[in-house]
Each structure stands twice: as structure tokens, then as C-alpha cells.
Design a protein around this motif. Structure first.
Motif, short mmCIF file in Angstrom:
data_model
loop_
_atom_site.label_atom_id
_atom_site.label_comp_id
_atom_site.label_asym_id
_atom_site.label_seq_id
_atom_site.Cartn_x
_atom_site.Cartn_y
_atom_site.Cartn_z
N ALA A 11 -60.27 66.83 12.75
CA ALA A 11 -59.01 66.77 11.84
C ALA A 11 -57.76 67.55 12.67
N ALA A 12 -58.15 68.76 13.11
CA ALA A 12 -57.34 69.30 13.88
C ALA A 12 -56.73 68.84 15.11
N LEU A 13 -57.75 67.97 15.78
CA LEU A 13 -57.30 66.95 17.04
C LEU A 13 -56.19 66.11 16.57
N ILE A 14 -56.20 65.55 15.30
CA ILE A 14 -55.35 64.51 14.92
C ILE A 14 -54.12 65.29 14.32
N LYS A 15 -54.30 66.41 13.85
CA LYS A 15 -53.25 67.12 13.41
C LYS A 15 -52.08 67.38 14.54
N HIS A 16 -52.93 67.85 15.63
CA HIS A 16 -51.95 68.12 16.80
C HIS A 16 -51.49 67.01 17.72
N LYS A 17 -51.68 65.80 17.11
CA LYS A 17 -51.30 64.59 17.44
C LYS A 17 -51.74 64.19 18.99
N ARG A 18 -52.97 64.39 18.98
CA ARG A 18 -53.40 63.93 20.38
C ARG A 18 -54.25 62.73 20.44
N VAL A 19 -54.38 62.10 19.34
CA VAL A 19 -55.29 61.08 19.03
C VAL A 19 -54.21 59.66 18.77
N THR A 69 -58.57 58.01 22.68
CA THR A 69 -59.18 56.94 21.85
C THR A 69 -60.36 57.75 21.18
N ILE A 70 -60.69 57.86 20.05
CA ILE A 70 -61.84 58.81 19.47
C ILE A 70 -62.94 57.69 18.66
N ILE A 71 -63.80 58.08 19.07
CA ILE A 71 -65.00 57.17 18.38
C ILE A 71 -65.73 58.16 17.60
N ASN A 72 -65.85 58.14 16.21
CA ASN A 72 -66.64 59.20 15.45
C ASN A 72 -66.96 58.34 14.28
N ASN A 73 -67.84 59.11 13.35
CA ASN A 73 -68.14 58.63 12.06
C ASN A 73 -67.14 58.49 11.33
N ASN A 74 -66.19 59.57 11.17
CA ASN A 74 -65.10 59.61 9.96
C ASN A 74 -63.96 59.88 10.79
N ALA A 75 -62.85 60.48 10.18
CA ALA A 75 -61.54 60.74 10.57
C ALA A 75 -61.28 62.18 10.37
N GLY A 76 -62.21 63.07 10.14
CA GLY A 76 -61.94 64.51 10.09
C GLY A 76 -62.17 64.99 8.74
N ASN A 77 -62.37 66.18 8.66
CA ASN A 77 -62.46 66.96 7.47
C ASN A 77 -61.47 68.08 7.46
#
Length: 226
Positions: free
Chosen positions: A63-71, A49-57
Motif C-alpha cells: 500500500a505504501a509503494l502505491i501511495k508513493h506512486k511507484r506502481v 509492474t507488481i504481481i501480488n495477491n492483493n493491492a495492499g492493506n
């Protein structure tokens, strides 16, 4: 002797476990701890679970963390931008959950966690879909929504300089969410441009006191730090 310095980003993130809640500092790319995120990707933790201002650029950092399906889930204010293609694809495919939080409420909820508050009443979101199912209250003629604190197992943030006690100073707007997140996480991990000797940081310039920091790792800067 207190020494919170860690030799490598790999060692700094080694114990982040599957299913952890991780705060990641940064406003867009400003203040994003890219090297810590890259180390987290290599480490392999999943279902985060990631808490951040946005969802990656773009293709780096969060963005790479999401791309690698870790989130598995993300709590943020700005999930969609022109270059947030990895979040967009994952969300449309049903691979990631989203909790949308107005930016002021995001900061207030993180601050509440760090300050030990049980909840906060905020006018932001009242009368909208964001308030559905939440307690509301009228106070002095104004309507408020009850919002609960955002805690984290880990916070990954970026500062300019730190000492071995964990005292931190930031560079300009790269400061953004870092100080709040450092207070709200059980374990705060910081990448810094330089670890300096004790006494070299002006106490009046220290933004995050070392009591809120558990690990400090130096990362060589390439060019000007964002």
C-alpha cells in the motif's frame, strides 16, 4: 564459496530498475516482506509492474509503494478491500492499471513460469469477462481458457530462516505465494528472520531450494513473525 547473504535490505534491492516487473509475496499482510518494500520505496524505482495477491492493506508494505506512486500496473486477485484506499484512489485517478486474475489462475500462471510451461488451460473464468479475447478450448466436454505464464524480473519474498546457499523454510501460512514466486523470477530476494549455518536446516523441511534464490538478507523480527 557460495554465499548469497546480503548485509542490508538497501543493498538487496539496489539494482531494481524503473519499469521492472516485481512479484511480492504475501497473502494480505501474512508473509509480506515489509522491510524489503520499504527499502524499495527509499531506493526510488518507478513505473513498476507488481504481481501480488492483493493491492495492499492500510498504509504499509505494498500500500505504501502505491501511495508513493511507484506502481504503474498491478496484477492481482483482490484489488479492493476495506483498507485498500491507496489503490482505490490511484485507480480512480487513472494512475494505475489493473489486471484482475482469479486467485487460482494467479498461482497457476506463476507456477507455469517457474516450471517452464508455455501456457495453461484453466476452466476458471470461462464464460466471463475475464475470458474475453482469450483462446478457449473444449477438452473432454469441459470448457477452458488459455492463460499465459507470469514472469518477473525480481521477486521479493519473506521466509522464516535461510542459509547462505539460499535454502528456505517458512513460518506457517506466511509461506503462501513465496515458493511459487521464487521459481518464477530472474532474481529472488528474500528477507529472513535468521540466516543459519549450512546443515542446520533439515533437508526434509526445506520448501524453497537455494537454486531459486539469489539474495538472502536477515531482518530482525519484532515480536512474532507473520
Amino acid at each position: 564459496m557460495i554465499d548469497k547473504s546480503v548485509a542490508s535490505v538497501e543493498a538487496a534491492v539496489a539494482d531494481i530498475h524503473d519499469g521492472a516487473t516485481v512479484m511480492i509475496g504475501g497473502f494480505g499482510t501474512a508473509g509480506m516482506p515489509d522491510e524489503l518494500i520499504d527499502a524499495l520505496i527509499a531506493q526510488g524505482a518507478r513505473e513498476l509492474t507488481i504481481i501480488n495477491n492483493n493491492a495492499g492493506n492500510g498504509d504499509t508494505g505494498l500500500a505504501a509503494l502505491i501511495k508513493h506512486k511507484r506502481v504503474r500496473r498491478i496484477v492481482c486477485s483482490f484489488p479492493r478491500q476495506a483498507d485498500s484506499q491507496h489503490f482505490d484512489a490511484a485507480y480512480r485517478a487513472g494512475e494505475i492499471e489493473l489486471e484482475l486474475v482469479p486467485q487460482g489462475n494467479l498461482a497457476a500462471r506463476i507456477h507455469a513460469a517457474g516450471s517452464g510451461l508455455g501456457a495453461v488451460f484453466t476452466p476458471t473464468g470461462y464464460g466471463t469477462e475475464l475470458a474475453q479475447g482469450k483462446e478457449t478450448r473444449e477438452i473432454d466436454g469441459r470448457h477452458y481458457v488459455l492463460e499465459y505464464p507470469l514472469h518477473a524480473d525480481f521477486a521479493l519474498i519473506k521466509a522464516d530462516r535461510g542459509d547462505r546457499w539460499g535454502n528456505l523454510v517458512y513460518r506457517r501460512t506466511a509461506r503462501n505465494f513465496g515458493p511459487l514466486m521464487a521459481m518464477a523470477a530472474r532474481c529472488t530476494i528474500v528477507q529472513v528472520r535468521e540466516v543459519v549455518p549450512l546443515g542446520e536446516l533439515d533437508p526434509e523441511a526445506v520448501v524453497t531450494p537455494g537454486i531459486f534464490v539469489q539474495r538472502v538478507v536477515p531482518v530482525a523480527a519484532e515480536g512474532v513473525q507473520a
